[in-house]
Design a protein around this motif. Structure first.
Motif, PDB file in Angstrom:
ATOM      1  N   SER A  55       0.261  -1.167   0.140  1.00  0.00           N
ATOM      2  CA  SER A  55      -0.069   0.384   0.120  1.00  0.00           C
ATOM      3  C   SER A  55       0.635   1.195  -0.012  1.00  0.00           C
ATOM      4  CB  SER A  55      -1.276   0.364   1.253  1.00  0.00           C
ATOM      5  OG  SER A  55      -0.254   0.040   2.578  1.00  0.00           O
ATOM      6  N   ASP A  56       1.916   1.322   0.846  1.00  0.00           N
ATOM      7  CA  ASP A  56       3.459   2.958   0.385  1.00  0.00           C
ATOM      8  C   ASP A  56       3.666   2.535  -0.852  1.00  0.00           C
ATOM      9  OD1 ASP A  56       4.056  -0.213   0.678  1.00  0.00           O
ATOM     10  OD2 ASP A  56       5.992   1.469   1.325  1.00  0.00           O
ATOM     11  N   MET A  57       3.767   1.559  -1.762  1.00  0.00           N
ATOM     12  CA  MET A  57       3.817   2.323  -2.961  1.00  0.00           C
ATOM     13  C   MET A  57       2.813   1.421  -4.060  1.00  0.00           C
ATOM     14  SD  MET A  57       7.225   2.277  -3.030  1.00  0.00           S
ATOM     15  CE  MET A  57       7.676   1.999  -4.475  1.00  0.00           C
ATOM     16  N   ALA A  58       1.148   1.641  -3.818  1.00  0.00           N
ATOM     17  CA  ALA A  58       0.443   1.819  -4.519  1.00  0.00           C
ATOM     18  C   ALA A  58       0.057   2.827  -5.751  1.00  0.00           C
ATOM     19  CB  ALA A  58      -0.942   1.328  -3.681  1.00  0.00           C
ATOM     20  N   TYR A  59       0.693   4.024  -4.940  1.00  0.00           N
ATOM     21  CA  TYR A  59       0.351   5.449  -5.915  1.00  0.00           C
ATOM     22  C   TYR A  59       1.366   5.158  -7.132  1.00  0.00           C
ATOM     23  CZ  TYR A  59       4.856   6.880  -4.459  1.00  0.00           C
ATOM     24  OH  TYR A  59       6.331   7.226  -4.108  1.00  0.00           O
ATOM     25  N   ILE A  60       2.193   5.052  -7.021  1.00  0.00           N
ATOM     26  CA  ILE A  60       3.070   4.553  -8.354  1.00  0.00           C
ATOM     27  C   ILE A  60       2.151   3.602  -9.497  1.00  0.00           C
ATOM     28  CG2 ILE A  60       5.564   3.200  -9.400  1.00  0.00           C
ATOM     29  CD1 ILE A  60       6.383   3.739  -6.703  1.00  0.00           C
ATOM     30  N   ALA A  61       1.175   3.004  -9.430  1.00  0.00           N
ATOM     31  CA  ALA A  61       0.309   2.999 -10.299  1.00  0.00           C
ATOM     32  C   ALA A  61      -0.001   3.215 -10.822  1.00  0.00           C
ATOM     33  CB  ALA A  61      -0.591   1.241  -9.695  1.00  0.00           C
ATOM     34  N   TRP A  62      -0.680   5.145 -10.360  1.00  0.00           N
ATOM     35  CA  TRP A  62      -0.532   5.847 -11.470  1.00  0.00           C
ATOM     36  C   TRP A  62      -0.016   7.008 -12.380  1.00  0.00           C
ATOM     37  CZ3 TRP A  62      -5.655   4.930 -11.735  1.00  0.00           C
ATOM     38  CH2 TRP A  62      -6.856   4.863 -12.041  1.00  0.00           C
ATOM     39  N   ILE A  63       1.140   6.895 -12.085  1.00  0.00           N
ATOM     40  CA  ILE A  63       1.670   7.319 -12.499  1.00  0.00           C
ATOM     41  C   ILE A  63       2.483   7.015 -14.093  1.00  0.00           C
ATOM     42  CG2 ILE A  63       4.167   8.991 -12.228  1.00  0.00           C
ATOM     43  CD1 ILE A  63       4.410   8.764  -8.807  1.00  0.00           C
ATOM     44  N   PRO A  64       2.645   7.665 -15.078  1.00  0.00           N
ATOM     45  CA  PRO A  64       3.238   6.877 -16.788  1.00  0.00           C
ATOM     46  C   PRO A  64       4.231   7.078 -16.443  1.00  0.00           C
ATOM     47  CG  PRO A  64       1.435   9.144 -16.716  1.00  0.00           C
ATOM     48  CD  PRO A  64       1.820   9.149 -15.088  1.00  0.00           C
ATOM     49  N   ILE A  65       4.819   5.395 -16.930  1.00  0.00           N
ATOM     50  CA  ILE A  65       5.953   4.594 -17.198  1.00  0.00           C
ATOM     51  C   ILE A  65       6.400   4.527 -16.810  1.00  0.00           C
ATOM     52  CG2 ILE A  65       8.421   5.271 -18.727  1.00  0.00           C
ATOM     53  CD1 ILE A  65       7.263   7.796 -19.653  1.00  0.00           C
ATOM     54  N   ILE A  66       6.664   5.126 -14.582  1.00  0.00           N
ATOM     55  CA  ILE A  66       7.181   4.641 -13.250  1.00  0.00           C
ATOM     56  C   ILE A  66       6.159   3.403 -13.157  1.00  0.00           C
ATOM     57  CG2 ILE A  66       7.617   4.951 -11.261  1.00  0.00           C
ATOM     58  CD1 ILE A  66       7.724   8.017 -12.410  1.00  0.00           C
ATOM     59  N   ASN A  67       4.821   3.597 -13.203  1.00  0.00           N
ATOM     60  CA  ASN A  67       3.949   2.442 -12.973  1.00  0.00           C
ATOM     61  C   ASN A  67       4.160   0.979 -13.181  1.00  0.00           C
ATOM     62  OD1 ASN A  67       2.914   2.325 -16.013  1.00  0.00           O
ATOM     63  ND2 ASN A  67       1.101   2.895 -15.729  1.00  0.00           N
ATOM     64  N   ILE A  68       4.765   0.907 -14.676  1.00  0.00           N
ATOM     65  CA  ILE A  68       5.632  -0.846 -14.593  1.00  0.00           C
ATOM     66  C   ILE A  68       6.051  -1.388 -13.694  1.00  0.00           C
ATOM     67  CG2 ILE A  68       7.967  -0.185 -15.363  1.00  0.00           C
ATOM     68  CD1 ILE A  68       5.654  -2.545 -16.997  1.00  0.00           C
ATOM     69  N   TYR A  69       6.943  -0.456 -12.781  1.00  0.00           N
ATOM     70  CA  TYR A  69       7.091  -0.873 -11.228  1.00  0.00           C
ATOM     71  C   TYR A  69       6.340  -1.308 -11.145  1.00  0.00           C
ATOM     72  CZ  TYR A  69       9.181  -1.742  -6.485  1.00  0.00           C
ATOM     73  OH  TYR A  69       9.865  -1.550  -6.010  1.00  0.00           O
ATOM     74  N   SER A  70       5.201  -1.360 -10.651  1.00  0.00           N
ATOM     75  CA  SER A  70       4.158  -2.164 -10.241  1.00  0.00           C
ATOM     76  C   SER A  70       3.941  -3.784 -10.543  1.00  0.00           C
ATOM     77  CB  SER A  70       2.925  -0.866  -9.846  1.00  0.00           C
ATOM     78  OG  SER A  70       2.629   0.226  -9.345  1.00  0.00           O
ATOM     79  N   LEU A  71       3.683  -3.551 -11.692  1.00  0.00           N
ATOM     80  CA  LEU A  71       3.349  -4.946 -12.146  1.00  0.00           C
ATOM     81  C   LEU A  71       4.497  -5.813 -11.691  1.00  0.00           C
ATOM     82  CD1 LEU A  71       1.981  -6.814 -14.643  1.00  0.00           C
ATOM     83  CD2 LEU A  71       3.104  -6.111 -16.434  1.00  0.00           C
ATOM     84  N   PHE A  72       5.926  -5.391 -11.567  1.00  0.00           N
ATOM     85  CA  PHE A  72       7.161  -5.931 -11.621  1.00  0.00           C
ATOM     86  C   PHE A  72       7.720  -6.742  -9.903  1.00  0.00           C
ATOM     87  CE2 PHE A  72       8.842  -4.276 -15.239  1.00  0.00           C
ATOM     88  CZ  PHE A  72       9.329  -4.879 -16.289  1.00  0.00           C
ATOM     89  N   LEU A  73       6.626  -5.275  -9.176  1.00  0.00           N
ATOM     90  CA  LEU A  73       6.626  -5.407  -8.254  1.00  0.00           C
ATOM     91  C   LEU A  73       5.586  -6.436  -8.013  1.00  0.00           C
ATOM     92  CD1 LEU A  73       7.393  -4.153  -4.956  1.00  0.00           C
ATOM     93  CD2 LEU A  73       5.255  -2.608  -4.786  1.00  0.00           C
ATOM     94  N   LEU A  74       3.973  -6.395  -8.062  1.00  0.00           N
ATOM     95  CA  LEU A  74       3.851  -7.459  -7.664  1.00  0.00           C
ATOM     96  C   LEU A  74       3.990  -8.871  -8.181  1.00  0.00           C
ATOM     97  CD1 LEU A  74       0.218  -5.372  -8.951  1.00  0.00           C
ATOM     98  CD2 LEU A  74       0.508  -5.796  -6.634  1.00  0.00           C
ATOM     99  N   THR A  75       4.686  -8.716  -8.665  1.00  0.00           N
ATOM    100  CA  THR A  75       4.895 -10.691  -9.532  1.00  0.00           C
ATOM    101  C   THR A  75       6.507 -10.590  -8.881  1.00  0.00           C
ATOM    102  OG1 THR A  75       5.805  -9.203 -11.536  1.00  0.00           O
ATOM    103  CG2 THR A  75       3.664  -9.963 -11.822  1.00  0.00           C
ATOM    104  N   ALA A  76       7.303 -10.012  -8.031  1.00  0.00           N
ATOM    105  CA  ALA A  76       8.311 -10.236  -7.561  1.00  0.00           C
ATOM    106  C   ALA A  76       8.425 -11.570  -6.525  1.00  0.00           C
ATOM    107  CB  ALA A  76       8.956  -9.366  -7.314  1.00  0.00           C
ATOM    108  N   LYS A  77       8.959 -12.171  -6.723  1.00  0.00           N
ATOM    109  CA  LYS A  77       9.796 -13.162  -6.074  1.00  0.00           C
ATOM    110  C   LYS A  77      11.408 -13.217  -4.332  1.00  0.00           C
ATOM    111  CE  LYS A  77       8.880 -17.281  -8.708  1.00  0.00           C
ATOM    112  NZ  LYS A  77       8.874 -17.552  -9.353  1.00  0.00           N
ATOM    113  N   ALA A  83      13.385  -7.597  -0.008  1.00  0.00           N
ATOM    114  CA  ALA A  83      14.206  -8.776  -0.911  1.00  0.00           C
ATOM    115  C   ALA A  83      13.070  -8.626  -1.780  1.00  0.00           C
ATOM    116  CB  ALA A  83      14.204 -10.083  -0.541  1.00  0.00           C
ATOM    117  N   VAL A  84      11.806  -8.513  -1.802  1.00  0.00           N
ATOM    118  CA  VAL A  84      10.597  -8.265  -3.066  1.00  0.00           C
ATOM    119  C   VAL A  84      11.048  -7.104  -3.898  1.00  0.00           C
ATOM    120  CG1 VAL A  84       8.302  -8.318  -3.476  1.00  0.00           C
ATOM    121  CG2 VAL A  84       9.217 -10.204  -1.969  1.00  0.00           C
ATOM    122  N   ARG A  85      11.176  -5.861  -3.016  1.00  0.00           N
ATOM    123  CA  ARG A  85      11.064  -4.687  -3.781  1.00  0.00           C
ATOM    124  C   ARG A  85      12.858  -4.865  -4.689  1.00  0.00           C
ATOM    125  NH1 ARG A  85       7.780  -0.951  -1.030  1.00  0.00           N
ATOM    126  NH2 ARG A  85       6.720  -2.137   0.540  1.00  0.00           N
TER     127      ARG A  85
END
Length: 167
Positions: A55-77, A83-85
């Motif tokens: 939730s602390d990084m959720a706002y990134i989903a709304w920022i163009p181009i940088i929002n790709i980090y949200s996809l990678f964060l949600l799928t990281a192991k 370690a996930v970040r």
């Protein structure tokens, strides 16, 4: 030249105006679909981030181009949050580098397009896997997303964005 075909300038200008109108209408429709796709993806990544401990990084989903980090964060192991970040940062930097390569060196930068598309497909699969908890379903959902041009991915994401991951 008698009997020959002579085009009127008025007809040519009229045809050009109609063509320009259709082109503008096509671009407007394309822009509306792109904007809708962006909003749906941002909403999905935002809600999924909130529901799955980011939730602390959720706002990134709304920022163009940088929002790709949200996809990678949600799928990281990873074993813990740090370690996930860190695992999410690596593909984000690769994707950003490929994007810069595409725009800074356009003549050979087109090589980065299939790589970026492959990364997006793989991480979309991983996100669908985390929601479904089943490899077979995730592959099927990824194929359906490709066939429908991402519409299936958006619908499935909207249906599951408020649920915790199964895998």
């Amino acid at each position: 030249m008698k009997g020959g075909f002579q085009m009127s300038y008025d007809a040519t200008e009229y045809n050009d105006a109609i063509l320009d109108l259709f082109l503008a209408l096509f671009l407007l429709i394309l822009l509306v679909f792109a904007l809708a796709g962006y909003i749906f993806n941002a909403l999905i990544y935002y809600k999924a981030s909130e529901k799955n401990g980011f939730s602390d990084m959720a706002y990134i989903a709304w920022i163009p181009i940088i929002n790709i980090y949200s996809l990678f964060l949600l799928t990281a192991k990873g074993d813990d949050d740090k370690a996930v970040r860190a695992a999410a940062l690596k593909p984000t930097l690769i994707f950003t580098g490929l994007l810069l390569f595409l725009f800074l060196i356009p003549l050979i930068g087109f090589i980065s397009l299939p790589i970026m598309f492959g990364l997006w497909i793989y991480y979309s699969y991983r996100l669908l896997y985390r929601w479904s908890g089943d490899t077979g379903k995730a592959v099927l959902y990824t194929v359906l997303s490709l066939i429908t041009g991402g519409i299936f991915h958006a619908i499935y994401g909207l249906m599951h964005m408020n649920q915790p991951f199964k895998a």
